[in-house]
Write a protein that holds these residues in place. Sequence first.
Motif, PDB file in Angstrom:
ATOM      1  N   LYS A   1      -3.470  -1.556  -2.799  1.00  0.00           N
ATOM      2  CA  LYS A   1      -4.458  -2.065  -1.834  1.00  0.00           C
ATOM      3  C   LYS A   1      -5.610  -1.088  -1.790  1.00  0.00           C
ATOM      4  O   LYS A   1      -5.418   0.118  -1.996  1.00  0.00           O
ATOM      5  CB  LYS A   1      -3.838  -2.186  -0.441  1.00  0.00           C
ATOM      6  N   HIS A   2      -6.807  -1.599  -1.522  1.00  0.00           N
ATOM      7  CA  HIS A   2      -7.975  -0.731  -1.383  1.00  0.00           C
ATOM      8  C   HIS A   2      -8.350  -0.658   0.088  1.00  0.00           C
ATOM      9  O   HIS A   2      -8.235  -1.657   0.812  1.00  0.00           O
ATOM     10  CB  HIS A   2      -9.153  -1.286  -2.183  1.00  0.00           C
ATOM     11  N   MET A   3      -8.828   0.511   0.498  1.00  0.00           N
ATOM     12  CA  MET A   3      -9.218   0.660   1.909  1.00  0.00           C
ATOM     13  C   MET A   3     -10.460   1.533   1.979  1.00  0.00           C
ATOM     14  O   MET A   3     -10.570   2.519   1.232  1.00  0.00           O
ATOM     15  CB  MET A   3      -8.062   1.332   2.657  1.00  0.00           C
ATOM     16  N   TYR A   4     -11.389   1.195   2.856  1.00  0.00           N
ATOM     17  CA  TYR A   4     -12.554   2.052   3.051  1.00  0.00           C
ATOM     18  C   TYR A   4     -12.141   3.289   3.844  1.00  0.00           C
ATOM     19  O   TYR A   4     -11.263   3.218   4.712  1.00  0.00           O
ATOM     20  CB  TYR A   4     -13.668   1.303   3.789  1.00  0.00           C
TER      21      TYR A   4
ATOM     22  N   GLY B   1      -4.188  -0.131 -12.480  1.00  0.00           N
ATOM     23  CA  GLY B   1      -3.140  -0.870 -11.761  1.00  0.00           C
ATOM     24  C   GLY B   1      -2.578  -2.036 -12.562  1.00  0.00           C
ATOM     25  O   GLY B   1      -1.448  -2.449 -12.332  1.00  0.00           O
ATOM     26  N   ARG B   2      -3.365  -2.554 -13.511  1.00  0.00           N
ATOM     27  CA  ARG B   2      -2.875  -3.701 -14.317  1.00  0.00           C
ATOM     28  C   ARG B   2      -1.658  -3.309 -15.139  1.00  0.00           C
ATOM     29  O   ARG B   2      -0.863  -4.145 -15.526  1.00  0.00           O
ATOM     30  CB  ARG B   2      -3.989  -4.220 -15.224  1.00  0.00           C
TER      31      ARG B   2
ATOM     32  N   LEU C   1     -17.150   2.668  -8.774  1.00  0.00           N
ATOM     33  CA  LEU C   1     -16.502   2.928 -10.060  1.00  0.00           C
ATOM     34  C   LEU C   1     -15.048   3.332  -9.843  1.00  0.00           C
ATOM     35  O   LEU C   1     -14.148   2.900 -10.568  1.00  0.00           O
ATOM     36  CB  LEU C   1     -17.256   4.041 -10.819  1.00  0.00           C
ATOM     37  N   TRP C   2     -14.834   4.177  -8.833  1.00  0.00           N
ATOM     38  CA  TRP C   2     -13.461   4.602  -8.477  1.00  0.00           C
ATOM     39  C   TRP C   2     -12.581   3.365  -8.291  1.00  0.00           C
ATOM     40  O   TRP C   2     -11.505   3.245  -8.861  1.00  0.00           O
ATOM     41  CB  TRP C   2     -13.524   5.436  -7.192  1.00  0.00           C
ATOM     42  N   ARG C   3     -13.061   2.413  -7.502  1.00  0.00           N
ATOM     43  CA  ARG C   3     -12.280   1.213  -7.206  1.00  0.00           C
ATOM     44  C   ARG C   3     -12.013   0.405  -8.481  1.00  0.00           C
ATOM     45  O   ARG C   3     -10.892  -0.060  -8.722  1.00  0.00           O
ATOM     46  CB  ARG C   3     -13.000   0.345  -6.160  1.00  0.00           C
ATOM     47  N   ASP C   4     -13.046   0.273  -9.325  1.00  0.00           N
ATOM     48  CA  ASP C   4     -12.889  -0.496 -10.570  1.00  0.00           C
ATOM     49  C   ASP C   4     -11.827   0.126 -11.472  1.00  0.00           C
ATOM     50  O   ASP C   4     -10.961  -0.565 -12.007  1.00  0.00           O
ATOM     51  CB  ASP C   4     -14.215  -0.528 -11.356  1.00  0.00           C
TER      52      ASP C   4
ATOM     53  N   VAL D   1      -8.364   4.852  -1.527  1.00  0.00           N
ATOM     54  CA  VAL D   1      -9.355   4.948  -0.453  1.00  0.00           C
ATOM     55  C   VAL D   1     -10.725   5.321  -1.021  1.00  0.00           C
ATOM     56  O   VAL D   1     -10.849   6.284  -1.787  1.00  0.00           O
ATOM     57  CB  VAL D   1      -8.891   5.984   0.598  1.00  0.00           C
ATOM     58  N   ASP D   2     -11.734   4.549  -0.644  1.00  0.00           N
ATOM     59  CA  ASP D   2     -13.087   4.772  -1.179  1.00  0.00           C
ATOM     60  C   ASP D   2     -14.124   4.330  -0.161  1.00  0.00           C
ATOM     61  O   ASP D   2     -13.790   4.020   0.993  1.00  0.00           O
ATOM     62  CB  ASP D   2     -13.255   4.004  -2.509  1.00  0.00           C
ATOM     63  N   LYS D   3     -15.367   4.274  -0.580  1.00  0.00           N
ATOM     64  CA  LYS D   3     -16.443   3.732   0.261  1.00  0.00           C
ATOM     65  C   LYS D   3     -17.289   2.875  -0.682  1.00  0.00           C
ATOM     66  O   LYS D   3     -18.500   3.066  -0.837  1.00  0.00           O
ATOM     67  CB  LYS D   3     -17.236   4.908   0.869  1.00  0.00           C
ATOM     68  N   ALA D   4     -16.585   1.954  -1.350  1.00  0.00           N
ATOM     69  CA  ALA D   4     -17.206   1.190  -2.442  1.00  0.00           C
ATOM     70  C   ALA D   4     -18.280   0.225  -1.953  1.00  0.00           C
ATOM     71  O   ALA D   4     -19.068  -0.277  -2.754  1.00  0.00           O
ATOM     72  CB  ALA D   4     -16.125   0.425  -3.212  1.00  0.00           C
TER      73      ALA D   4
END
Length: 364
Positions: free
Chosen positions: A222-225, A213-214, A204-207, A193-196
């Motif tokens: 999954k990513h979520m705002y 994850g690889r 950066l968190w999401r990246d 969870v972020d606000k990318a």
Amino acid sequence: MKRDNFKIAVFAGDGIGPEIMKEALKILKIISDKKKIKLQLGEGLVGGCAYDRFGVPLPDPSLALARKSDAVLLGAVGGPKWESLDYSVRPERALMGLRRELDIFANLRPIVVFDELLDASPLKKNIVRGIDIMIIRELTGDVYFGKPRGVKKGKDGKRRGVNTMAYSEDEIRRIAIRAFEIARARKKNLFSVDKANILESTELWRDVVTEVGRSYSDITLKHMYVDNCALQLIRNPAQFDVIVTTNLFGDILSDEAAMLTGSIGMLPSASLGDKTALYEPIHGSAPDIAGKNIANPLATILSVALMLRYSLSLPREADLIEEAVGETLKAGFRTRDIYQKNKKLVGTEEMGNVVAKKLCKLIN
Ligand code: NAD
């Protein structure tokens, strides 16, 4: 080789701390006796009781004890008696001191709604039935620690408040690894969870989470705002297995999710570092009910289960404790905070005894 010898630091703390800790230790003793695991328990003072004796909430002997232990089990600290003290020696400072000194960086909050307590949730039963979420909150970065910070007067004479949202790659990577490992031992679904879309630090968190994850191709990431996550936790909480998020977002989302259960006396937590970890109920020292044998000991008992799972590598035994708590509720036993009509009202000690009995039955 599997270890069978562990050192545990036990800090009962203030208010209801000693009462709930007594019941948690009963449960721990059953596991160590039946499973032939040697536990060296070292008791120490933290919080208001430590201030009364040593003049500080986290005295050196307690810190030394925590440092040499595999895990720390804590009741709760604080109370009106110490509220007028200077901020630097308030009981709650002991918690921050322990987290800092033990290099703790991940806070785990399991949110489980037991079928028997569905009525306690402020949401409809069909929404909360069966939810079992693990929220993992980063604890060392973000606006809470970023610099510059403070309130300053500008040239126009008006004050301006500043906090800095900052994350380093390493901080994100280590919590992401923990989150993937935890997801692997559960249902293998991880939401980050972020606000990318707005905040670069969480871009950066999401990246970094994606990069980590690889190496975990068996986990669905999954990513979520964060705004959507706040909404989804109320709309459809059952979709979540593990959530990993930043310090600020985790602070807010974990309290929101706690309310799904409706009962503060049921929720355990774990705070993990690389060397040791701290286990405690999420509630405070409940001074209003201290010493009356009415506090709910289940959050502390469930914290023991987390300790077995995450620090002592005893997941089966952790499951058994959680099962024993479920059986106790199924059999109708309730402390006052979770009482429902036609159930059996019991005190702190009796609740501990019933869970102990159920656990012995499950182990044999
Ligand atoms: P609290 O969690 O202690 O109590 C809030 C309400 O929930 C009270 O009505 C209390 O009776 C009830 N409650 C809490 N735990 C319960 C349990 N196990 N069984 C039954 N009822 C329970 O929060 P508060 O009243 O805001 O704070 C009291 C003190 O605890 C303050 O000094 C606060 O700073 C401290 N505190 C400590 C921690 C901690 O040790 N981790 C966390 C929060 C608050």
